[in-house]
Design a protein around this motif. Structure first.
Motif, PDB file in Angstrom:
ATOM      1  N   ILE A  76       1.089  -0.850  -0.276  1.00 36.25           N
ATOM      2  CA  ILE A  76       0.108   0.321   0.128  1.00 36.25           C
ATOM      3  C   ILE A  76       1.274   1.076   0.012  1.00 36.25           C
ATOM      4  O   ILE A  76       0.679   2.233  -0.524  1.00 36.25           O
ATOM      5  N   PHE A  79       2.680   2.058  -3.446  1.00 36.79           N
ATOM      6  CA  PHE A  79       1.474   2.235  -4.551  1.00 36.79           C
ATOM      7  C   PHE A  79       0.741   4.307  -3.778  1.00 36.79           C
ATOM      8  O   PHE A  79       0.787   5.038  -4.590  1.00 36.79           O
ATOM      9  N   PHE A 119      -7.297   7.176  -1.502  1.00 34.39           N
ATOM     10  CA  PHE A 119      -5.836   6.237  -0.750  1.00 34.39           C
ATOM     11  C   PHE A 119      -5.440   7.311  -0.189  1.00 34.39           C
ATOM     12  O   PHE A 119      -4.081   5.907   0.728  1.00 34.39           O
ATOM     13  N   ILE A 164      -7.360   0.610   2.205  1.00 37.57           N
ATOM     14  CA  ILE A 164      -6.019   1.460   2.757  1.00 37.57           C
ATOM     15  C   ILE A 164      -5.504   0.732   3.437  1.00 37.57           C
ATOM     16  O   ILE A 164      -6.128   0.667   4.611  1.00 37.57           O
ATOM     17  N   MET A 261      -7.076  -2.827  -9.770  1.00 35.45           N
ATOM     18  CA  MET A 261      -7.284  -3.311  -8.924  1.00 35.45           C
ATOM     19  C   MET A 261      -8.039  -4.081  -8.430  1.00 35.45           C
ATOM     20  O   MET A 261      -8.389  -5.145  -7.853  1.00 35.45           O
ATOM     21  N   LEU A 288      -5.310  -8.783  -1.945  1.00 40.29           N
ATOM     22  CA  LEU A 288      -5.271  -6.988  -1.149  1.00 40.29           C
ATOM     23  C   LEU A 288      -3.991  -6.611  -2.266  1.00 40.29           C
ATOM     24  O   LEU A 288      -3.615  -5.933  -2.806  1.00 40.29           O
ATOM     25  N   SER A 289      -2.298  -7.255  -1.768  1.00 42.37           N
ATOM     26  CA  SER A 289      -1.232  -7.226  -2.533  1.00 42.37           C
ATOM     27  C   SER A 289      -0.841  -7.319  -3.463  1.00 42.37           C
ATOM     28  O   SER A 289      -0.495  -5.955  -3.967  1.00 42.37           O
ATOM     29  N   TYR A 292      -2.719  -4.345  -5.391  1.00 39.76           N
ATOM     30  CA  TYR A 292      -2.127  -3.275  -5.190  1.00 39.76           C
ATOM     31  C   TYR A 292      -0.537  -3.281  -6.026  1.00 39.76           C
ATOM     32  O   TYR A 292      -0.215  -2.185  -6.305  1.00 39.76           O
ATOM     33  N   ALA A 296      -0.187  -0.870  -8.908  1.00 40.19           N
ATOM     34  CA  ALA A 296       1.385   0.267  -9.065  1.00 40.19           C
ATOM     35  C   ALA A 296       2.681  -0.194 -10.611  1.00 40.19           C
ATOM     36  O   ALA A 296       2.584   0.943 -10.513  1.00 40.19           O
ATOM     37  N   TYR A 318       8.464   3.916  -5.823  1.00 43.05           N
ATOM     38  CA  TYR A 318       7.508   2.703  -5.226  1.00 43.05           C
ATOM     39  C   TYR A 318       8.455   2.017  -4.319  1.00 43.05           C
ATOM     40  O   TYR A 318       8.001   1.957  -3.428  1.00 43.05           O
TER      41      TYR A 318
END
Length: 503
Positions: A76, A79, A119, A164, A261, A288-289, A292, A296, A318
């Motif tokens: 997160i 991103f 975000f 988030i 996403m 979720l990982s 993200y 990215a 990043y």
């Protein structure tokens, strides 16, 4: 040996005291955990430090749930850094500002822009503030009002979203307590069920369109608006935060990664029945990982295609963003450690015993709200407040059968309320600086609105403690509307009397 006397609260008191004195929750959490280890093992501080590391800190990192949360937070962080450094937020906000010719539309546009940049609570002032400053000046809207709108749509929006950084962090704190209590409640379910009881966050977001459409300003904000209409630049600041901009940046830098996403999440979770069927936490965090990460990658490629940043530059941004999550990770690890130490000392059992001795179950949410507000106000940190309060409130709610989700919502709302009232909080500082408003002016003009919402939230938590029902947030919104109308009417009467006296 588990203690059940007041001495078990010493680590918590050490944490609170040092957090308030130093205004640094990390110091408070660390010393609180260390003091607990000293009580459990040895009075030798050097030996106790070694035990703290080997027996308490390291196990938090090797725990599969904890590791999954920390890994997700890192993704997160990377991103969010890309979003903030892509220029897409500015391009997105610029789209919103077209054809805005009235003060009402100006305020609503800034409000929508703040919600759209959900975000990153700390990134919102950097993105929305610089874009809307010239527009507010053109429409003769005060910088204080812009700072207020930004502050009302940064943290209050972020705290309601489970996927988030805010949501992941909060769920990490909750799940630790559920596991210790041998409860089968999932962190996701608890977060979702607590959303309607986050009264302060809901009120903070809802107050902006109400004030904008009905022109219900009161207190110092009303005077700031009058001064601005008369050409007085009271409250302006020479210090302005500027965010990354680029002539080639596109609004798609915001919506395209978010679309990717959503697609990744659907592809990975829909076959498992989500959101209609329960999905294990490890699978959800892995999804979720992944979402993200691919979002990215999409943004890095978009920046390269539009010649905003080269590929290696995007990758460096990043990676740096990933590193920026270190402090959040440290707070989480120390919070988990303090919770473990506290349970070994019997702190949760002692608090539960005292609560069962006569504390009304229905007052738990209201007390949790007030305590969280005080800690957050004094430290300027809502995240640190959550780390301190969750291990106290959740076991207490279980012990005396207090409404759990209302109590969780009260901790979150209390932390947010104290943060909004605190002149030293990050969001207060960034909102004022990003909007080009003097910091004290922002604090002074926002405080009456925050106190109004806080008072309504407190009343709502008393009611929700007695009658646990989602409909109470509707009551809170209705009460907010009535109070705003009354306060605005009084303000206009005062202004009329002042005008008559001057004539």
């Amino acid at each position: 040996m588990v203690q059940t006397d007041a001495s078990s609260l010493i680590p918590i008191l050490v944490t609170l005291t040092l957090s308030l004195i130093t205004r640094n929750v990390v110091i408070g959490l660390f010393m609180g955990a260390l003091s607990g280890v000293l009580m459990l093992t040895t009075i030798n501080p050097i030996a106790a430090f070694g035990i703290l590391v080997s027996d308490y800190l390291v196990p938090q990192l090797t725990n599969s749930y904890n590791a999954g949360v920390l890994v997700l937070l890192v993704f997160i962080g990377g991103f969010v850094a890309l979003m903030e450094k892509s220029g897409g937020g500015q391009a997105f906000a610029n789209k919103v500002t077209h054809q805005i010719s009235t003060s009402c539309r100006g305020q609503l546009s800034a409000w929508l822009g703040g919600i759209g940049i959900f975000f990153s609570d700390l990134g919102t002032p950097l993105i929305v503030g610089p874009i809307f400053r010239p527009l507010f000046d053109k429409l003769k809207l005060s910088r204080q009002k812009l700072a207020f709108i930004i502050d009302s749509t940064s943290s209050p929006v972020a705290i309601l979203i489970p996927f988030i950084g805010w949501g992941v962090y909060i769920m990490g704190l909750m799940q630790k307590e559920f596991i210790a209590l041998d409860s089968d409640i999932s962190d996701w379910d608890a977060f979702i069920h607590a959303i309607p009881y986050q009264f302060y966050a809901i009120l903070a977001i809802a107050i902006v369109p109400l004030v904008a459409i009905k022109k219900l300003d009161f207190g110092p904000m009303a005077q700031a608006e009058i001064d601005t209409l008369q050409g007085k630049n009271n409250g302006y600041s020479n210090t302005k935060l500027t965010s990354f901009t680029h002539q080639n940046a596109q609004a798609s830098f915001v919506w395209m990664p978010l679309l990717v996403m959503a697609v990744i999440l659907i592809l990975m979770l829909a076959p498992l029945g989500f959101p209609f069927e329960k999905v294990s936490g490890s699978i959800f965090r892995a999804a979720l990982s992944s979402a993200y990460f691919f979002a990215a990658i999409t943004l890095i490629l978009l920046m390269a295609v539009y010649k905003v940043r080269k590929l290696d530059d995007g990758i460096n941004v990043y990676l740096k963003g990933m590193g920026n999550m270190m402090q959040v990770a440290i707070i989480l690890i120390l919070a988990w450690t303090l919770s473990t130490v506290g349970k070994q000392l019997g702190a949760a059992d002692y608090i539960a015993q005292q609560a069962q001795a006569g504390f009304p179950y229905w007052l738990v949410p209201a007390v949790a709200f007030l305590l969280s507000a005080i800690i957050s106000f004094a430290t300027g940190s809502s995240w640190g407040t959550f780390a301190i309060m969750m291990p106290l409130v959740i076991p207490t709610a279980f012990a005396i059968d207090a409404p759990l989700y209302v109590s969780i919502g009260a901790v979150l709302s209390g932390g947010l309320f104290g943060d909004h009232c605190s002149p030293i909080s990050e969001t207060t500082i960034l909102s004022s600086t990003g909007s080009g408003c003097d910091q004290f002016e922002h604090f002074r003009t926002q405080l009456p609105y925050a106190l109004l919402n806080g008072a309504i939230a407190l009343i709502s938590y008393i009611l929700a403690g007695l009658y646990q029902h989602y409909i109470i947030f509707i009551f809170a919104l209705l009460l907010q509307t009535i109070m705003l109308l009354l306060l605005s009417k009084r303000q206009k009467e005062r202004e009329l009397i002042t005008v008559m006296q001057t004539e």
